[in-house]
Scaffold this active site. Structure first.
Site, PDB file in Angstrom:
ATOM      1  N   SER A 146      40.256  28.628  57.486  1.00 61.24           N
ATOM      2  CA  SER A 146      40.158  27.026  56.779  1.00 61.24           C
ATOM      3  C   SER A 146      40.623  26.441  58.396  1.00 61.24           C
ATOM      4  O   SER A 146      40.857  27.107  59.323  1.00 61.24           O
ATOM      5  CB  SER A 146      40.870  26.784  55.533  1.00 61.24           C
ATOM      6  OG  SER A 146      40.876  25.585  56.245  1.00 61.24           O
ATOM      7  N   TYR A 159      48.421  24.513  51.081  1.00 61.41           N
ATOM      8  CA  TYR A 159      47.383  25.434  51.674  1.00 61.41           C
ATOM      9  C   TYR A 159      47.823  25.081  53.120  1.00 61.41           C
ATOM     10  O   TYR A 159      46.952  26.950  53.174  1.00 61.41           O
ATOM     11  CB  TYR A 159      46.143  24.464  51.150  1.00 61.41           C
ATOM     12  CG  TYR A 159      45.055  24.785  51.411  1.00 61.41           C
ATOM     13  CD1 TYR A 159      43.804  26.051  50.444  1.00 61.41           C
ATOM     14  CD2 TYR A 159      44.157  25.130  52.371  1.00 61.41           C
ATOM     15  CE1 TYR A 159      42.760  26.480  50.367  1.00 61.41           C
ATOM     16  CE2 TYR A 159      42.687  25.063  53.124  1.00 61.41           C
ATOM     17  CZ  TYR A 159      41.737  26.469  51.615  1.00 61.41           C
ATOM     18  OH  TYR A 159      40.927  26.518  51.842  1.00 61.41           O
TER      19      TYR A 159
END
Length: 263
Positions: A146, A159
């Site tokens: 990401s 995350y």
């Protein structure tokens, strides 16, 4: 550069977390390039519509149950893959989850859920599939990261830690397995509207703020990833390993205005 170096005909790709979202888009792109698929979900029956779709494209698709947080499940999955396919050429380590909370509100269980799924699970799935790749002297492993692999965002502590870990893990595995003909890279999408974050897009002020920070002035569309996933899975990337490929519209540049907004 010829079309043939992107051709995946005769190859088999494993895609984890393929019951919805970007995992299915990755699968479609690889199938369109010629690959047959082995797709996973914690509930294999949830894969039935996607399997039917891939088979309608003239490709084979095998659904398998896999819970990446459960080592026994990973081992069973590895045995099922070995039984089903003579050789796996491509692994897309896509299964993941997220918990959005201010750092002071993150619970022990939140941290474990995200890290166990996104980071520990990715390592042990890669380990399981890489055994066969090493034996055959060929493989393409694509870990899905990401923009948070390279940048921090408030409210995404676990995350960001997991995706930053994926970037570092990618480099380590590339060094470990390169001598066996296995490349390992990280595909890092930016801000894409998915089931995980669609609630954010209901906030108009937040959307305007985000678009202002993305040089291309739009969020990502799933098909924006098609070329990147096929590139990393194919012979076109044969001398690329240990890298993180950001497909993020430029938001990772920092994208902060250094001049006043024009009136």
């Amino acid at each position: 550069m010829t079309k043939s170096i992107f051709d995946l005909s005769g190859q088999t790709a494993v895609i984890t977390g393929a019951s919805r979202g970007l995992g299915q888009y990755f699968g479609r792109a690889l199938a369109q390039a010629g690959a047959d698929l082995i797709v996973t979900s914690r509930h294999a029956d949830a894969l039935a519509p996607f399997v039917t779709e891939i088979e309608a494209m003239g490709r084979r698709a095998l659904p398998l149950e896999l819970d990446v947080r459960d080592h026994d499940s990973i081992v069973r999955f590895g045995a099922a893959v070995e039984k089903a396919s003579d050789q796996v050429h491509i692994l897309v380590n896509n299964a993941g989850c997220n918990v959005r909370k201010p750092a002071l509100d993150v619970q022990w269980e939140d941290w474990n859920l995200v890290l166990d799924t996104n980071l520990r699970g990715s390592f042990f799935v890669a380990q399981q599939i890489a055994r066969g790749m090493v034996q055959h002297g060929y493989g393409r492993i694509i870990n899905i990261g990401s923009v948070t692999s390279v940048a921090g965002f408030a409210g995404l502590g676990p995350y960001c830690a997991s995706r930053g870990g994926i970037k570092q893990l990618t480099m380590s595995l590339a060094d470990d397995w390169g001598k066996y003909g296995v490349t390992v890279n990280c595909l890092a999408p930016g801000w894409f509207k998915t089931d995980q974050n669609k609630i954010l897009y209901e906030d108009r002020e937040w959307v305007e703020y985000l678009m202002d920070r993305i040089p291309l002035k739009r969020h990502g569309e799933p098909h924006d990833l098609d070329g990147a996933i096929v590139f990393l899975a194919s012979e076109a990337s044969r001398y690329v390993t240990g890298q993180t490929l950001l497909v993020d519209g430029g938001v990772s540049t920092g994208a902060t205005r250094a001049t006043a907004r024009k009136v």
